[in-house]
Design an enzyme around this catalytic site. Sequence first.
Site, PDB file in Angstrom:
ATOM      1  N   CYS A 109       9.720   1.509  25.408  1.00  9.58           N
ATOM      2  CA  CYS A 109      10.934   2.104  25.862  1.00  9.58           C
ATOM      3  C   CYS A 109      10.863   3.897  26.066  1.00  9.58           C
ATOM      4  O   CYS A 109      11.577   4.172  26.862  1.00  9.58           O
ATOM      5  CB  CYS A 109      11.837   2.017  24.968  1.00  9.58           C
ATOM      6  N   HIS A 139      17.660   6.604  26.770  1.00  3.99           N
ATOM      7  CA  HIS A 139      17.245   5.180  26.998  1.00  3.99           C
ATOM      8  C   HIS A 139      18.357   4.340  26.917  1.00  3.99           C
ATOM      9  O   HIS A 139      18.626   4.291  25.891  1.00  3.99           O
ATOM     10  CB  HIS A 139      15.534   5.072  26.303  1.00  3.99           C
ATOM     11  N   ASN A 162      19.058  -3.557  28.491  1.00  6.05           N
ATOM     12  CA  ASN A 162      17.580  -2.900  28.353  1.00  6.05           C
ATOM     13  C   ASN A 162      16.557  -2.909  29.079  1.00  6.05           C
ATOM     14  O   ASN A 162      15.924  -4.192  28.970  1.00  6.05           O
ATOM     15  CB  ASN A 162      17.403  -3.145  26.689  1.00  6.05           C
TER      16      ASN A 162
HETATM   17  C1  LIG Z   1      19.900  -6.548  17.944  1.00  9.30           C
HETATM   18  C2  LIG Z   1      21.364  -6.225  17.342  1.00  9.30           C
HETATM   19  C3  LIG Z   1      22.041  -6.297  18.678  1.00  9.30           C
HETATM   20  C4  LIG Z   1      21.565  -7.347  16.309  1.00  9.30           C
HETATM   21  O1  LIG Z   1      22.733  -7.070  15.641  1.00  9.30           O
HETATM   22  P1  LIG Z   1      22.885  -7.120  14.192  1.00  9.30           P
HETATM   23  O2  LIG Z   1      24.208  -6.645  13.904  1.00  9.30           O
HETATM   24  O3  LIG Z   1      21.565  -6.338  13.612  1.00  9.30           O
HETATM   25  O4  LIG Z   1      22.679  -8.566  13.969  1.00  9.30           O
HETATM   26  P2  LIG Z   1      21.948  -9.384  13.093  1.00  9.30           P
HETATM   27  O5  LIG Z   1      20.624  -9.445  13.562  1.00  9.30           O
HETATM   28  O6  LIG Z   1      21.942  -8.861  11.646  1.00  9.30           O
HETATM   29  O7  LIG Z   1      22.353 -10.828  13.194  1.00  9.30           O
HETATM   30  C5  LIG Z   1      24.012 -11.044  12.725  1.00  9.30           C
HETATM   31  C6  LIG Z   1      24.040 -12.577  12.974  1.00  9.30           C
HETATM   32  O8  LIG Z   1      24.169 -12.884  14.379  1.00  9.30           O
HETATM   33  C7  LIG Z   1      23.317 -13.871  14.852  1.00  9.30           C
HETATM   34  N1  LIG Z   1      22.740 -13.556  16.311  1.00  9.30           N
HETATM   35  C8  LIG Z   1      21.606 -12.990  16.577  1.00  9.30           C
HETATM   36  N2  LIG Z   1      21.586 -12.833  17.916  1.00  9.30           N
HETATM   37  C9  LIG Z   1      22.760 -13.342  18.374  1.00  9.30           C
HETATM   38  C10 LIG Z   1      23.379 -13.685  19.615  1.00  9.30           C
HETATM   39  N3  LIG Z   1      22.567 -13.353  20.618  1.00  9.30           N
HETATM   40  N4  LIG Z   1      24.479 -14.319  19.907  1.00  9.30           N
HETATM   41  C11 LIG Z   1      25.230 -14.674  18.628  1.00  9.30           C
HETATM   42  N5  LIG Z   1      24.877 -14.447  17.424  1.00  9.30           N
HETATM   43  C12 LIG Z   1      23.407 -14.042  17.298  1.00  9.30           C
HETATM   44  C13 LIG Z   1      22.232 -13.888  13.913  1.00  9.30           C
HETATM   45  O9  LIG Z   1      21.375 -15.087  13.701  1.00  9.30           O
HETATM   46  C14 LIG Z   1      22.884 -13.573  12.488  1.00  9.30           C
HETATM   47  O10 LIG Z   1      23.548 -14.647  12.135  1.00  9.30           O
HETATM   48  P3  LIG Z   1      23.534 -14.908  10.605  1.00  9.30           P
HETATM   49  O11 LIG Z   1      24.551 -13.987  10.039  1.00  9.30           O
HETATM   50  O12 LIG Z   1      24.243 -16.313  10.602  1.00  9.30           O
HETATM   51  O13 LIG Z   1      22.344 -15.025  10.051  1.00  9.30           O
HETATM   52  C15 LIG Z   1      21.066  -5.085  16.630  1.00  9.30           C
HETATM   53  O14 LIG Z   1      20.266  -4.819  15.653  1.00  9.30           O
HETATM   54  C16 LIG Z   1      20.503  -3.946  17.701  1.00  9.30           C
HETATM   55  O15 LIG Z   1      20.884  -3.329  18.548  1.00  9.30           O
HETATM   56  N6  LIG Z   1      19.253  -3.271  17.404  1.00  9.30           N
HETATM   57  C17 LIG Z   1      18.524  -2.293  17.848  1.00  9.30           C
HETATM   58  C18 LIG Z   1      17.952  -2.900  19.139  1.00  9.30           C
HETATM   59  C19 LIG Z   1      17.311  -2.145  20.112  1.00  9.30           C
HETATM   60  O16 LIG Z   1      18.053  -1.082  20.324  1.00  9.30           O
HETATM   61  N7  LIG Z   1      16.347  -2.371  20.592  1.00  9.30           N
HETATM   62  C20 LIG Z   1      15.719  -1.703  21.545  1.00  9.30           C
HETATM   63  C21 LIG Z   1      15.049  -0.501  20.922  1.00  9.30           C
HETATM   64  S1  LIG Z   1      14.423   0.308  22.157  1.00  9.30           S
END
Ligand SMILES: CC(C)(COP(=O)(O)OP(=O)(O)OC[C@H]1O[C@@H](n2cnc3c(N)ncnc32)[C@H](O)[C@@H]1OP(=O)(O)O)[C@@H](O)C(=O)NCCC(=O)NCCS
Length: 336
Positions: free
Chosen positions: A115, A263, A293
């Site tokens: 990224c 980004h 992204n």
């Molecule tokens: C990835 C992201 C959106 C996930 O959000 P989060 O609030 O951290 O969610 P979690 O990973 O804790 O998951 C929460 C729940 O949603 C579920 N879940 C994950 N992806 C899902 C999806 N696409 N749809 C529905 N549910 C989903 C998980 O299984 C989890 O379920 P559980 O509570 O029953 O275990 C978030 O962590 C994020 O944006 N992180 C940064 C990512 C990023 O910027 N990456 C690029 C960097 S360059």
Amino acid sequence: MYNSKITGLGYYVPENVVTNDDLSKMMDTNDAWIQERTGIKERRHVLKGGEDTTTSMGVKAAKIAIERAGIDKNDIDFIVFATLSPDYYFPGPGVLVQRDLGIKTVGALDVRNQCSGFVYGISVADQYIKTGMYKNILVIGSELHSHGMDMTTRGRGVSVIFGDGAGAAVLSREEDTTKGILTTHLHSEGQHAEELSLIAPGMGKRWVTDILEDNDPNDESYYPHMNGQFVFKNAVVRFSEVIMEGLQANKLAVSDINMLIPHQANLRISQFIQKKFGLQDDQVFNNIMKYGNTTAASIPIALTEAWEQGKIKKGDLVVLAAFGSGFTWGSAIIRW
Ligand SMILES: CC(C)(COP(=O)(O)OP(=O)(O)OC[C@H]1O[C@@H](n2cnc3c(N)ncnc32)[C@H](O)[C@@H]1OP(=O)(O)O)[C@@H](O)C(=O)NCCC(=O)NCCS
């Protein structure tokens, strides 16, 4: 010493729009979850069996950037190509661009900083131009994620976020050192390398012959892995730090920023930064809602769209900032 300035910008995204509802037919997810957590409404995926590749998308973006720079393709002295999704394991796409653009045998460098790839790329290009070694450098960021993601419920934490596309910039010599790219700032913290990674087909742990013999359809090492919450927490801190580092290096303040192009990692990350710095909506550009992204392509696509929409004017202070896998992060402070 010279400065470098961005003289041409272009982008290309595949026509095929994939909405959150489309994804919910492939995996257990839904529009509300994706929009609430990431701000993404849709993204582009290349058509399976279609013509688009990481290189060909980069070439399309590059042609627009070169035309807008008002130079001939043979005025390009060097190519920098940033991607985490190359057409081949090797050689990298830089040389494929040299071939497919049909330009003379200039050097071609591949950047592997995910990224942060585009910020790293323009930082490298900027140094070559500053020293006078090269006059015009083509910098491309291009990604084809859709072929490599786990599009089942198992992969939903990653696959709903990433999209395909390419952006390109031509950097050219600027004699006035108060204009163009003023400074760039790069960082890494390899301690967290595996928190956002794709382990295979690296040569590190397993022999290729063993992988082929295993032929394991459940081998997840071929899919990207992301510790989402850990990435989020680090991203908001590093984005803030590296923007401030860039401003301070130029004796500038947050209030001097005309346009911040973060980004496009996650709309919630951009909103967090905007709020922290007290920036208005017209001082921060976001298009993750449309494209997801696109990793190394996200900044050049966003920069091009902001410029096309007249949101960046001559004399503006433009700040680029990125954070991603590695971890790597960086910023560029530009007087447009
Ligand atoms: C990835 C992201 C959106 C996930 O959000 P989060 O609030 O951290 O969610 P979690 O990973 O804790 O998951 C929460 C729940 O949603 C579920 N879940 C994950 N992806 C899902 C999806 N696409 N749809 C529905 N549910 C989903 C998980 O299984 C989890 O379920 P559980 O509570 O029953 O275990 C978030 O962590 C994020 O944006 N992180 C940064 C990512 C990023 O910027 N990456 C690029 C960097 S360059």
